[in-house]
Write a protein that holds these residues in place. Structure first.
Motif, PDB file in Angstrom:
ATOM      1  N   THR A 192      45.291  39.369  55.815  1.00 11.84           N
ATOM      2  CA  THR A 192      45.564  39.364  54.385  1.00 11.84           C
ATOM      3  C   THR A 192      46.939  38.768  54.117  1.00 11.84           C
ATOM      4  O   THR A 192      47.887  39.014  54.839  1.00 11.84           O
ATOM      5  CB  THR A 192      45.516  40.806  53.861  1.00 11.84           C
ATOM      6  N   VAL A 193      47.050  37.954  53.050  1.00  9.89           N
ATOM      7  CA  VAL A 193      48.314  37.311  52.708  1.00  9.89           C
ATOM      8  C   VAL A 193      49.133  38.241  51.830  1.00  9.89           C
ATOM      9  O   VAL A 193      48.619  38.808  50.875  1.00  9.89           O
ATOM     10  CB  VAL A 193      48.031  35.998  51.953  1.00  9.89           C
ATOM     11  N   SER A 194      50.382  38.381  52.165  1.00 12.49           N
ATOM     12  CA  SER A 194      51.246  39.224  51.329  1.00 12.49           C
ATOM     13  C   SER A 194      51.764  38.420  50.145  1.00 12.49           C
ATOM     14  O   SER A 194      51.694  37.202  50.135  1.00 12.49           O
ATOM     15  CB  SER A 194      52.436  39.718  52.151  1.00 12.49           C
ATOM     16  N   ALA A 195      52.313  39.105  49.141  1.00  9.35           N
ATOM     17  CA  ALA A 195      52.822  38.427  47.945  1.00  9.35           C
ATOM     18  C   ALA A 195      53.928  37.451  48.309  1.00  9.35           C
ATOM     19  O   ALA A 195      53.989  36.344  47.791  1.00  9.35           O
ATOM     20  CB  ALA A 195      53.329  39.463  46.955  1.00  9.35           C
ATOM     21  N   ILE A 244      39.994  29.242  41.025  1.00  7.99           N
ATOM     22  CA  ILE A 244      39.802  30.512  41.738  1.00  7.99           C
ATOM     23  C   ILE A 244      41.000  31.443  41.561  1.00  7.99           C
ATOM     24  O   ILE A 244      41.036  32.526  42.142  1.00  7.99           O
ATOM     25  CB  ILE A 244      39.520  30.314  43.249  1.00  7.99           C
ATOM     26  N   ASP A 245      41.973  30.989  40.763  1.00  3.93           N
ATOM     27  CA  ASP A 245      43.144  31.830  40.510  1.00  3.93           C
ATOM     28  C   ASP A 245      42.882  32.679  39.270  1.00  3.93           C
ATOM     29  O   ASP A 245      42.966  32.199  38.143  1.00  3.93           O
ATOM     30  CB  ASP A 245      44.374  30.950  40.305  1.00  3.93           C
ATOM     31  N   LEU A 246      42.543  33.941  39.472  1.00  2.67           N
ATOM     32  CA  LEU A 246      42.195  34.819  38.350  1.00  2.67           C
ATOM     33  C   LEU A 246      43.403  35.573  37.809  1.00  2.67           C
ATOM     34  O   LEU A 246      43.263  36.429  36.951  1.00  2.67           O
ATOM     35  CB  LEU A 246      41.120  35.824  38.773  1.00  2.67           C
ATOM     36  N   GLY A 247      44.599  35.275  38.316  1.00  5.76           N
ATOM     37  CA  GLY A 247      45.786  35.978  37.841  1.00  5.76           C
ATOM     38  C   GLY A 247      46.012  37.275  38.603  1.00  5.76           C
ATOM     39  O   GLY A 247      45.408  37.516  39.655  1.00  5.76           O
ATOM     40  N   LEU A 248      46.838  38.113  38.032  1.00  3.10           N
ATOM     41  CA  LEU A 248      47.297  39.320  38.725  1.00  3.10           C
ATOM     42  C   LEU A 248      46.169  40.281  39.101  1.00  3.10           C
ATOM     43  O   LEU A 248      46.149  40.856  40.181  1.00  3.10           O
ATOM     44  CB  LEU A 248      48.319  40.044  37.823  1.00  3.10           C
ATOM     45  N   PHE A 249      45.196  40.443  38.198  1.00  2.00           N
ATOM     46  CA  PHE A 249      44.232  41.535  38.379  1.00  2.00           C
ATOM     47  C   PHE A 249      42.982  41.177  39.186  1.00  2.00           C
ATOM     48  O   PHE A 249      42.205  42.050  39.541  1.00  2.00           O
ATOM     49  CB  PHE A 249      43.827  42.101  37.016  1.00  2.00           C
ATOM     50  N   GLY A 250      42.775  39.895  39.445  1.00  2.91           N
ATOM     51  CA  GLY A 250      41.580  39.511  40.191  1.00  2.91           C
ATOM     52  C   GLY A 250      41.953  38.757  41.455  1.00  2.91           C
ATOM     53  O   GLY A 250      42.783  37.840  41.424  1.00  2.91           O
ATOM     54  N   GLY A 269      47.588  46.946  45.426  1.00  2.00           N
ATOM     55  CA  GLY A 269      46.832  48.181  45.624  1.00  2.00           C
ATOM     56  C   GLY A 269      45.686  48.346  44.637  1.00  2.00           C
ATOM     57  O   GLY A 269      44.592  48.802  44.999  1.00  2.00           O
ATOM     58  N   PHE A 270      45.917  47.948  43.378  1.00  2.00           N
ATOM     59  CA  PHE A 270      44.865  48.153  42.365  1.00  2.00           C
ATOM     60  C   PHE A 270      43.648  47.247  42.572  1.00  2.00           C
ATOM     61  O   PHE A 270      42.607  47.464  41.975  1.00  2.00           O
ATOM     62  CB  PHE A 270      45.428  47.982  40.943  1.00  2.00           C
ATOM     63  N   LEU A 298      34.198  40.908  45.932  1.00  2.00           N
ATOM     64  CA  LEU A 298      35.317  41.511  45.197  1.00  2.00           C
ATOM     65  C   LEU A 298      35.777  42.799  45.888  1.00  2.00           C
ATOM     66  O   LEU A 298      36.973  43.042  46.053  1.00  2.00           O
ATOM     67  CB  LEU A 298      34.891  41.840  43.760  1.00  2.00           C
ATOM     68  N   LYS A 299      34.807  43.592  46.303  1.00  2.00           N
ATOM     69  CA  LYS A 299      35.098  44.866  46.951  1.00  2.00           C
ATOM     70  C   LYS A 299      35.848  44.626  48.273  1.00  2.00           C
ATOM     71  O   LYS A 299      36.830  45.293  48.578  1.00  2.00           O
ATOM     72  CB  LYS A 299      33.781  45.604  47.200  1.00  2.00           C
ATOM     73  N   ARG A 300      35.346  43.648  49.010  1.00  2.00           N
ATOM     74  CA  ARG A 300      35.939  43.338  50.324  1.00  2.00           C
ATOM     75  C   ARG A 300      37.365  42.794  50.162  1.00  2.00           C
ATOM     76  O   ARG A 300      38.270  43.159  50.922  1.00  2.00           O
ATOM     77  CB  ARG A 300      35.032  42.295  50.980  1.00  2.00           C
ATOM     78  N   LEU A 301      37.576  41.918  49.182  1.00  2.00           N
ATOM     79  CA  LEU A 301      38.900  41.333  48.977  1.00  2.00           C
ATOM     80  C   LEU A 301      39.887  42.323  48.367  1.00  2.00           C
ATOM     81  O   LEU A 301      41.077  42.087  48.360  1.00  2.00           O
ATOM     82  CB  LEU A 301      38.803  40.091  48.082  1.00  2.00           C
ATOM     83  N   GLY A 302      39.362  43.430  47.857  1.00  2.00           N
ATOM     84  CA  GLY A 302      40.237  44.449  47.305  1.00  2.00           C
ATOM     85  C   GLY A 302      40.784  45.370  48.376  1.00  2.00           C
ATOM     86  O   GLY A 302      41.736  46.115  48.145  1.00  2.00           O
ATOM     87  N   LEU A 303      40.192  45.338  49.571  1.00  2.00           N
ATOM     88  CA  LEU A 303      40.626  46.211  50.658  1.00  2.00           C
ATOM     89  C   LEU A 303      41.790  45.565  51.431  1.00  2.00           C
ATOM     90  O   LEU A 303      41.946  44.346  51.410  1.00  2.00           O
ATOM     91  CB  LEU A 303      39.443  46.475  51.599  1.00  2.00           C
ATOM     92  N   PRO A 304      42.590  46.379  52.111  1.00  2.09           N
ATOM     93  CA  PRO A 304      43.776  45.843  52.779  1.00  2.09           C
ATOM     94  C   PRO A 304      43.488  44.797  53.844  1.00  2.09           C
ATOM     95  O   PRO A 304      44.144  43.783  53.919  1.00  2.09           O
ATOM     96  CB  PRO A 304      44.422  47.077  53.403  1.00  2.09           C
TER      97      PRO A 304
END
Ligand SMILES: [Zn+2]
Length: 377
Positions: A10-13, A157-163, A173-174, A368-374
């Motif tokens: 996973t890529v960090s900010a 594919i850039d959905l902004g902060l929330f996606g 985390g969210f 979406l679920k998978r990409l939301g995990l760490p």
């Protein structure tokens, strides 16, 4: 360097804060790409059918515009109850998306006609329904279609902060709950696009990691004129006949269903489990494969056998064919799909297809679920 693997960390900010802004390169066209072109060219030559200027497109365009015009007139001018306005506004928003899928999208790709003015006119339908056709040309036509699913280069594919739909975008985390909360956000995507994104992109002259020339001359006139005309049609004219609060409510319903329709159709093609999210070589900027292989690996079809879906979505359920042959009018995609699939099979290139809309939607949900995990496992 070939980096099509799906198991990178996973890529960090902080890691993603400095994206590669240089030009990306593809390998030279290979036998697969040549074979694809030969097969599709042979189809048009042997059948004598033109890739563009199809009578069925005129019929479809007239039908869609008339339908949207009637719906709009009923919502604005007929004395309706609040609930009737809400239902018809939802239908209007979905129908406006149909104009985007069919008329604007083909025109924007110069796939509607061999006549430039016909394509420009149909592409301008986007200005009429709220978004800038000028910005779209850079964002979708050039960046998305060339650098599909490459983070910071494909801003679609850039959905902004929330996606988070690319593993190369930062995770917060969210995002753990994004598969739940993303759907209403898709609904406000059109609102944001119309009133923020276009202005932001023109003001900054940037689209993600890449520059976009600011519109000048006629392009600027069309940008400003389009926004003013849309504001008049969406809010100004209805306010002459109804209280502003009712107009605003109806407008938000229209935009919600427009945004939801556009977002879901787009996501099913690229933000799903089988699609790849390549990383170019950080040194050379090489993507590592020829352009056609890149398109096929990052794009997924759905509901190919459903003629009604194909009709309404302007062939965007045939995204593999669209990405390989964006200048071919979408009415031909069902005919050339078997040719593309056969070429893929012979050259050992996986042809990605969800089968149905439902399985595509389920795959997007899981992605979406998978990409939301760490960790991306
Ligand atoms: Zn396109």
């Amino acid at each position: 360097m070939r980096t099509y693997g799906k198991s990178r960390p996973t890529v960090s900010a902080s890691e993603s804060a400095a994206p590669d802004r240089r030009h990306l390169g593809f390998q030279r066209p290979d036998a697969f790409e040549r074979d694809l072109r030969e097969r599709v060219e042979a189809y048009f030559q042997t059948t004598g059918i033109s890739p563009r200027d199809q009578r069925s497109m005129i019929t479809k365009s007239v039908a869609l515009i008339a339908w949207v015009g009637i719906l709009y007139s009923v919502v604005v001018f007929a004395p309706l109850s609040g609930w009737s306005v809400a239902v018809l506004s939802a239908l209007l928003g979905t129908s406006i998306a149909g104009i985007g899928f069919n008329i604007q999208h083909d025109g924007g790709h110069n796939a509607y006609s061999d006549r430039i003015w016909v394509n420009r006119l149909s592409a301008a339908a986007l200005d009429l329904i709220g978004a800038s056709s000028y910005v779209w040309r850079w964002k979708h036509n050039l960046q998305h279609h060339t650098y599909v699913n490459i983070a910071h280069h494909d801003t679609d594919i850039d959905l902004g902060l929330f996606g988070r739909v690319s593993p190369d975008h930062p995770r917060h985390g969210f995002h753990r709950w994004q598969h739940v909360y993303i759907w209403p956000l898709y609904g406000i995507m059109a609102l944001k696009w119309h009133w923020y994104d276009d202005f932001h992109d023109v003001a900054t002259g940037r689209l993600g990691a890449r520059r976009m020339p600011r519109p000048r001359g006629w392009d600027l006139v069309q940008f400003v004129g389009g926004k003013l005309l849309f504001a008049f049609l969406a809010l100004g004219l209805p306010c002459l006949f109804h209280p502003w609060a009712k107009v605003l409510g109806a407008y938000l319903v229209v935009d919600f269903f427009l945004g939801l329709s556009l977002s879901v159709v787009f996501q099913l093609a690229h933000a799903v489990e089988p699609a790849d999210f390549p990383q170019p070589d950080p040194g050379s900027g090489e993507v590592g494969v020829p352009w056609a292989r890149h398109q096929v690996r990052t794009t997924v079809d759905f509901s190919r056998g459903n003629a009604l879906v194909t009709w309404f979505l302007g062939g965007l359920n045939h995204q593999v064919e669209h990405h390989l042959f964006p200048r071919v009018c979408h009415v031909h995609y069902p005919a050339i799909a078997p040719l593309v699939e056969a070429a893929c099979k012979e050259h050992g290139v996986p042809y990605l297809d969800h089968g149905s809309f439902g399985s595509g939607l389920a795959s997007h949900y899981r992605w979406l679920k998978r990409l939301g995990l760490p960790d991306r496992t």
